[in-house]
Design an enzyme around this catalytic site. Structure first.
Site, mmCIF file in Angstrom:
data_model
loop_
_atom_site.group_PDB
_atom_site.id
_atom_site.type_symbol
_atom_site.label_atom_id
_atom_site.label_comp_id
_atom_site.label_asym_id
_atom_site.label_seq_id
_atom_site.Cartn_x
_atom_site.Cartn_y
_atom_site.Cartn_z
ATOM 1 N N LYS A 100 144.424 58.375 42.854
ATOM 2 C CA LYS A 100 144.490 57.283 43.835
ATOM 3 C C LYS A 100 145.625 57.508 44.844
ATOM 4 O O LYS A 100 145.430 57.362 46.042
ATOM 5 C CB LYS A 100 144.693 55.931 43.131
ATOM 6 C CG LYS A 100 143.616 55.604 42.101
ATOM 7 C CD LYS A 100 143.790 54.211 41.503
ATOM 8 C CE LYS A 100 145.091 53.982 40.775
ATOM 9 N NZ LYS A 100 145.271 54.773 39.544
ATOM 10 N N ARG A 124 144.986 45.247 38.319
ATOM 11 C CA ARG A 124 144.837 45.978 37.060
ATOM 12 C C ARG A 124 144.246 45.115 35.960
ATOM 13 O O ARG A 124 143.984 45.594 34.877
ATOM 14 C CB ARG A 124 146.207 46.441 36.587
ATOM 15 C CG ARG A 124 146.533 47.887 36.945
ATOM 16 C CD ARG A 124 147.944 48.126 36.436
ATOM 17 N NE ARG A 124 148.251 49.485 36.139
ATOM 18 C CZ ARG A 124 148.834 50.318 36.987
ATOM 19 N NH1 ARG A 124 149.085 49.954 38.210
ATOM 20 N NH2 ARG A 124 149.137 51.541 36.611
ATOM 21 N N ARG A 171 152.182 66.531 36.437
ATOM 22 C CA ARG A 171 152.435 65.937 37.754
ATOM 23 C C ARG A 171 153.941 65.899 38.039
ATOM 24 O O ARG A 171 154.737 65.574 37.176
ATOM 25 C CB ARG A 171 151.869 64.519 37.756
ATOM 26 C CG ARG A 171 152.149 63.740 39.017
ATOM 27 C CD ARG A 171 151.206 62.587 39.164
ATOM 28 N NE ARG A 171 151.465 61.484 38.237
ATOM 29 C CZ ARG A 171 150.786 60.342 38.278
ATOM 30 N NH1 ARG A 171 149.818 60.177 39.166
ATOM 31 N NH2 ARG A 171 151.055 59.383 37.427
ATOM 32 N N ARG A 225 158.026 61.786 36.279
ATOM 33 C CA ARG A 225 158.177 60.377 35.910
ATOM 34 C C ARG A 225 158.324 60.217 34.404
ATOM 35 O O ARG A 225 157.636 60.883 33.645
ATOM 36 C CB ARG A 225 156.962 59.583 36.401
ATOM 37 C CG ARG A 225 157.126 59.065 37.808
ATOM 38 C CD ARG A 225 155.855 58.467 38.349
ATOM 39 N NE ARG A 225 155.224 57.489 37.473
ATOM 40 C CZ ARG A 225 154.093 56.856 37.781
ATOM 41 N NH1 ARG A 225 153.496 57.108 38.940
ATOM 42 N NH2 ARG A 225 153.570 55.989 36.958
ATOM 43 N N ARG A 229 149.040 54.216 28.559
ATOM 44 C CA ARG A 229 148.609 53.685 29.865
ATOM 45 C C ARG A 229 147.080 53.767 29.990
ATOM 46 O O ARG A 229 146.439 52.875 30.548
ATOM 47 C CB ARG A 229 149.294 54.461 31.003
ATOM 48 C CG ARG A 229 150.782 54.135 31.098
ATOM 49 C CD ARG A 229 151.550 55.175 31.870
ATOM 50 N NE ARG A 229 151.231 55.203 33.283
ATOM 51 C CZ ARG A 229 151.437 56.270 34.066
ATOM 52 N NH1 ARG A 229 151.935 57.379 33.571
ATOM 53 N NH2 ARG A 229 151.112 56.212 35.332
HETATM 54 P P1 AMP Z 1 151.477 53.281 38.497
HETATM 55 O O1 AMP Z 1 152.494 53.940 39.374
HETATM 56 O O2 AMP Z 1 150.403 52.561 39.269
HETATM 57 O O3 AMP Z 1 150.909 54.215 37.456
HETATM 58 O O4 AMP Z 1 152.258 52.115 37.705
HETATM 59 C C1 AMP Z 1 153.347 52.424 36.850
HETATM 60 C C2 AMP Z 1 153.637 51.243 35.939
HETATM 61 O O5 AMP Z 1 154.005 50.092 36.715
HETATM 62 C C3 AMP Z 1 152.464 50.772 35.075
HETATM 63 O O6 AMP Z 1 152.330 51.538 33.888
HETATM 64 C C4 AMP Z 1 152.880 49.320 34.794
HETATM 65 O O7 AMP Z 1 153.906 49.273 33.824
HETATM 66 C C5 AMP Z 1 153.495 48.894 36.121
HETATM 67 N N1 AMP Z 1 152.495 48.333 37.054
HETATM 68 C C6 AMP Z 1 152.082 48.876 38.242
HETATM 69 N N2 AMP Z 1 151.170 48.090 38.836
HETATM 70 C C7 AMP Z 1 150.997 47.028 38.008
HETATM 71 C C8 AMP Z 1 150.156 45.876 38.052
HETATM 72 N N3 AMP Z 1 149.287 45.686 39.066
HETATM 73 N N4 AMP Z 1 150.239 44.985 37.036
HETATM 74 C C9 AMP Z 1 151.085 45.170 36.009
HETATM 75 N N5 AMP Z 1 151.893 46.240 35.883
HETATM 76 C C10 AMP Z 1 151.854 47.168 36.880
#
Ligand code: AMP
Length: 211
Positions: A15, A88, A125, A158, A169
Site C-alpha cells: 500500500k 482497519r 523491508r 521498523r 499484525r
Molecule cells: P502500519 O504502518 O499501517 O503498518 O501501522 C503500524 C501500526 O500502527 C499498526 O500495527 C497499529 O499498531 C498502528 N495503527 C496504524 N493504523 C491504525 C489504525 N487505523 N487503527 C489502529 N491502529 C493503527
C-alpha cells in the site's frame, strides 16, 4: 473531482509503495495512520507515549484516538487523499464515512496477497523515514548498504517488522478484514488487485482503476 482512495490490505501488501507512486504521478495526497502514529512517538507527545507499546506489539490503537489524529491531519474538501492503514476495523470504516468523508466520493482498493509472501517481504523491508522511500533487501536493495539512494539518510528496520510481530499484525488484519470488504462490496465501492508481483505492473492496474 476524483474520488478519495482507501487502500486495503495486510501490512506489507504494498500500500505504501503504491501510495507514493500515486502521489508522484496523480496528484493525490497520502495519509498513513501508521506514519502519523510513529511521528507522535518520535515527538514524545502524550499520544505517542500512550500508543508506543501498542505499536511495538503490532496490536491496534484505540479507534477514537486514531480518528482524532487523522482528522487533525487532513482536509478532504480541498485535496484528494489516499488513505493507507485506515480504516482497519468495521467501526473505523463507519467513522471514516460518517465523520470524515461524509458526502465525498470514495473507492476502496483491496490488495490481495498471500501471507507467506508478506512475511518474507516485511522482514526484508527497510525504510527511509525522511524521504519515504521503501526498500527490500532482496527485490529492491539500496545501492549502498543501509543508505537511502535518494536522501542519503540511514535506513531503518521498523521494530514491528520482525517475524513475530508481523505474524501478530497479520492475525489482527485477518480478524478484521472480511466485514470491511463486505461493507465496500455491498456499497459498490470495492476493487480488488493482485498484490503480488512487479510494483510497476500493479501501479498500471491501479491507474486503470482510478483514472
Ligand atoms: P502500519 O504502518 O499501517 O503498518 O501501522 C503500524 C501500526 O500502527 C499498526 O500495527 C497499529 O499498531 C498502528 N495503527 C496504524 N493504523 C491504525 C489504525 N487505523 N487503527 C489502529 N491502529 C493503527
Amino acid at each position: 473531482m476524483k474520488a478519495h482512495v482507501i487502500l486495503l490490505g495486510a501490512p506489507g501488501a504494498g500500500k505504501g509503495t503504491q501510495a507514493a507512486r500515486l502521489v508522484a504521478d496523480c496528484n493525490y495526497k497520502h495519509v498513513s495512520t501508521g506514519d502519523l502514529l510513529r511521528s507522535e512517538i518520535a515527538k514524545g507527545s502524550d499520544l505517542g507515549n500512550k500508543v508506543k507499546s501498542v505499536l511495538d506489539k503490532g496490536d491496534l490503537v484505540d479507534d477514537t484516538m486514531v480518528l482524532d489524529l487523522l482528522k487533525c491531519n487532513i482536509d478532504v474538501t480541498n485535496s484528494r487523499y489516499i488513505f493507507d492503514g485506515f480504516p482497519r476495523t468495521l467501526e473505523q470504516v463507519e467513522l471514516l464515512d460518517k465523520h470524515i468523508l461524509k458526502d465525498s466520493k470514495s473507492l476502496a482498493v483491496f490488495f490481495n496477497i498471500d501471507f507467506e509472501v508478506i512475511v518474507e517481504r516485511v522482514i526484508n523491508r527497510r525504510m527511509a523515514p525522511k524521504s519515504g522511500e521503501i526498500y527490500n533487501l532482496i527485490s529492491r536493495p539500496p545501492k549502498v548498504d543501509g543508505i537511502c539512494d535518494v536522501s542519503g539518510e540511514t535506513l531503518i528496520h521498523r521494530k514491528d517488522d520482525t517475524e513475530e510481530v508481523v505474524r501478530n499484525r497479520l492475525n489482527v488484519f485477518k480478524n478484521a478484514i472480511d466485514p470491511i470488504i463486505d461493507y465496500y462490496k455491498k456499497d459498490n465501492r470495492l476493487k480488488v488487485i493482485d498484490g503480488a508481483g512487479d510494483p510497476e505492473v500493479i501501479f498500471g492496474k491501479l491507474k486503470e482503476i482510478l483514472l
